[in-house]
Design an enzyme around this catalytic site. Structure first.
Site, mmCIF file in Angstrom:
data_model
loop_
_atom_site.group_PDB
_atom_site.id
_atom_site.type_symbol
_atom_site.label_atom_id
_atom_site.label_comp_id
_atom_site.label_asym_id
_atom_site.label_seq_id
_atom_site.Cartn_x
_atom_site.Cartn_y
_atom_site.Cartn_z
ATOM 1 N N ASP A 10 4.723 5.672 5.202
ATOM 2 C CA ASP A 10 5.406 4.447 4.801
ATOM 3 C C ASP A 10 5.789 3.670 6.067
ATOM 4 O O ASP A 10 5.966 4.287 7.127
ATOM 5 C CB ASP A 10 6.672 4.833 4.014
ATOM 6 C CG ASP A 10 7.183 3.690 3.153
ATOM 7 O OD1 ASP A 10 6.501 2.657 3.062
ATOM 8 O OD2 ASP A 10 8.257 3.835 2.560
ATOM 9 N N ARG A 49 11.165 -2.536 -8.713
ATOM 10 C CA ARG A 49 12.366 -1.760 -8.319
ATOM 11 C C ARG A 49 13.636 -2.501 -8.734
ATOM 12 O O ARG A 49 14.587 -1.901 -9.210
ATOM 13 C CB ARG A 49 12.377 -1.513 -6.813
ATOM 14 C CG ARG A 49 13.711 -0.923 -6.344
ATOM 15 C CD ARG A 49 13.724 -0.476 -4.899
ATOM 16 N NE ARG A 49 12.893 0.661 -4.699
ATOM 17 C CZ ARG A 49 11.969 0.758 -3.735
ATOM 18 N NH1 ARG A 49 11.784 -0.243 -2.896
ATOM 19 N NH2 ARG A 49 11.257 1.842 -3.623
ATOM 20 N N THR A 101 5.048 -3.520 4.929
ATOM 21 C CA THR A 101 5.528 -4.799 4.412
ATOM 22 C C THR A 101 5.043 -5.914 5.332
ATOM 23 O O THR A 101 5.239 -7.081 5.042
ATOM 24 C CB THR A 101 7.079 -4.814 4.392
ATOM 25 O OG1 THR A 101 7.547 -4.388 5.667
ATOM 26 C CG2 THR A 101 7.621 -3.902 3.323
ATOM 27 N N LYS A 143 4.116 0.609 -3.745
ATOM 28 C CA LYS A 143 3.232 1.222 -2.737
ATOM 29 C C LYS A 143 3.369 2.750 -2.742
ATOM 30 O O LYS A 143 2.366 3.456 -2.770
ATOM 31 C CB LYS A 143 3.540 0.645 -1.340
ATOM 32 C CG LYS A 143 3.285 -0.864 -1.264
ATOM 33 C CD LYS A 143 3.487 -1.428 0.120
ATOM 34 C CE LYS A 143 4.917 -1.420 0.568
ATOM 35 N NZ LYS A 143 5.821 -2.237 -0.288
ATOM 36 N N THR A 144 4.619 3.226 -2.734
ATOM 37 C CA THR A 144 4.825 4.686 -2.751
ATOM 38 C C THR A 144 4.267 5.274 -4.045
ATOM 39 O O THR A 144 3.627 6.337 -4.044
ATOM 40 C CB THR A 144 6.340 5.002 -2.645
ATOM 41 O OG1 THR A 144 6.857 4.295 -1.517
ATOM 42 C CG2 THR A 144 6.596 6.476 -2.490
#
Ligand code: ADP
Length: 340
Positions: A111, A219, A160, A66-67
């Site tokens: 975020d 990640r 999320t 997302k980032t």
């Protein structure tokens, strides 16, 4: 669960590494093909009309990009990017300070937008819709609101927990992308690229093994790659399949990518509650973890792996879930003919 190697949230030592590995364009971004095409269209249309792209909501579990996508939105449009997060916005004033200092066309990334203060949420509605905020001055009967024009901007929100966003906020995004867990092949590509960037020689078998154990999350794949690199370095050997097995055994990651907490949740359902159904909060107390972590991190992975299902009455282990723990699902209770 900060000690967990498979936790999808960024740990402190991930940040420097991740910065170097983030894809800089949609073309370099692996997987999420539908979302990529949708975003590309949105950005191209804005470019042609010389305006800021519509507001974008990115929903999905942590660590799926997302980032990275927010950065790409700014980068592809050659727009400046401002980054903040929901927990940093505890008052409407915090948000007003950010909004009023944006330059025209800036991309504002928030975020964990579901964790923003309620009062700030309401301010954001007007800002997103009319590029305007009303600043309250004074208190009580003498209070007045002063309208303040904002520069047109693009809000990229990440969450999320899309379900926790109030409808009026969700409706103000021009586009919502639901990011999905990645396929093993896609994670393979992610870490192949990462190993090139960090100058690590690693064979295809090893890459495949890491990809298969990374819970569908880039990640985590990058983090496991780093541990395998460390292992090969310290033991003076090659980064091969044996190094992957040894390194991941050391960190308690099993062959399906389940870590200690995943196994604790699965075995609580099977051993303590006879396969379920069991409610989320009971489960959280049983394994000693926050309900939010179980719901947003552990459960989506166990469900996706076919080990657990969600039913209206709670979480239930599947036959595969029982097998994963080396147990057999008990046969259903025999039913009397009269019951049929
Ligand atoms: P999120 O904001 O969803 O928690 P991030 O955007 O911070 O996730 O991604 C975590 C790391 O995973 C990034 O540093 C990036 O290197 C990597 N990553 C995420 N998605 C992709 C992708 N589609 N392709 C390549 N790398 C990715």
């Amino acid at each position: 669960m900060s000690d967990e190697i498979l936790q999808p949230e960024a740990a402190a030592d991930d940040l420097a590494f991740e910065g170097a590995l983030r894809p800089g364009s949609l073309a370099e971004f692996v997987g999420q093909q539908k979302v990529r095409r949708q975003l590309q269209l949105l950005l191209d249309a804005a470019q042609l009309q010389n305006r800021a792209p519509d507001h974008i909501l990115l929903a999905g579990p942590p660590g799926l990009g997302k980032t990275t996508l927010a950065m790409i939105v700014a980068h592809e449009g050659e727009r400046p990017l401002r980054m903040t997060s929901g927990p940093a916005i505890q008052h409407a004033g915090d948000l007003a300070a950010v909004l009023s200092s944006l330059v025209p066309g800036e991309v504002l990334f928030i975020d964990e937008i579901h964790r923003m203060a309620r009062s700030a949420e309401e301010m954001l509605y007007l800002a997103m819709e009319d590029f305007r905020v009303d600043i309250m001055v004074g208190k009580g009967a003498g209070a007045t609101s002063i309208p303040l024009e904002l520069a047109p901007f693009t809000l990229v929100g990440a969450t999320t927990r899309a379900g926790l966003l109030p409808n009026p906020l969700r409706d103000r995004f021009g586009f919502t992308a639901h990011l999905e867990f990645y396929e093993t092949d896609e994670l393979h590509q992610v870490i192949e690229r990462a190993s090139r960037l960090i100058g690590l020689e690693i064979d295809t078998d090893a890459l495949r093994e890491i990809a298969g154990r990374s819970r569908g999350t880039p990640r985590i794949a990058n983090r496991l790659l780093r541990r395998v690199r460390d292992y090969a370095l310290v033991h003076g050997g090659a980064a091969d399949h044996a190094a992957v097995s040894a390194a991941l055994e050391l960190y308690d990651v099993d062959e399906h990518g389940l870590d200690r907490l995943d196994r604790a949740v699965l075995s609580a359902i099977v051993e303590r509650f006879d396969g379920g159904p069991v409610g989320l909060s009971t489960l959280a107390v049983t394994v000693g973890e926050e309900a939010e972590t179980i719901e947003s991190v552990v459960e989506p992975f166990l469900v996706r792996s076919g080990l657990v299902t969600r039913t209206p009455r709670g979480r239930v282990a599947t036959a595969q879930g029982w097998r994963h723990l080396g147990r057999r699902e008990p046969a259903p209770e025999p039913r009397l003919i009269d019951d049929l």
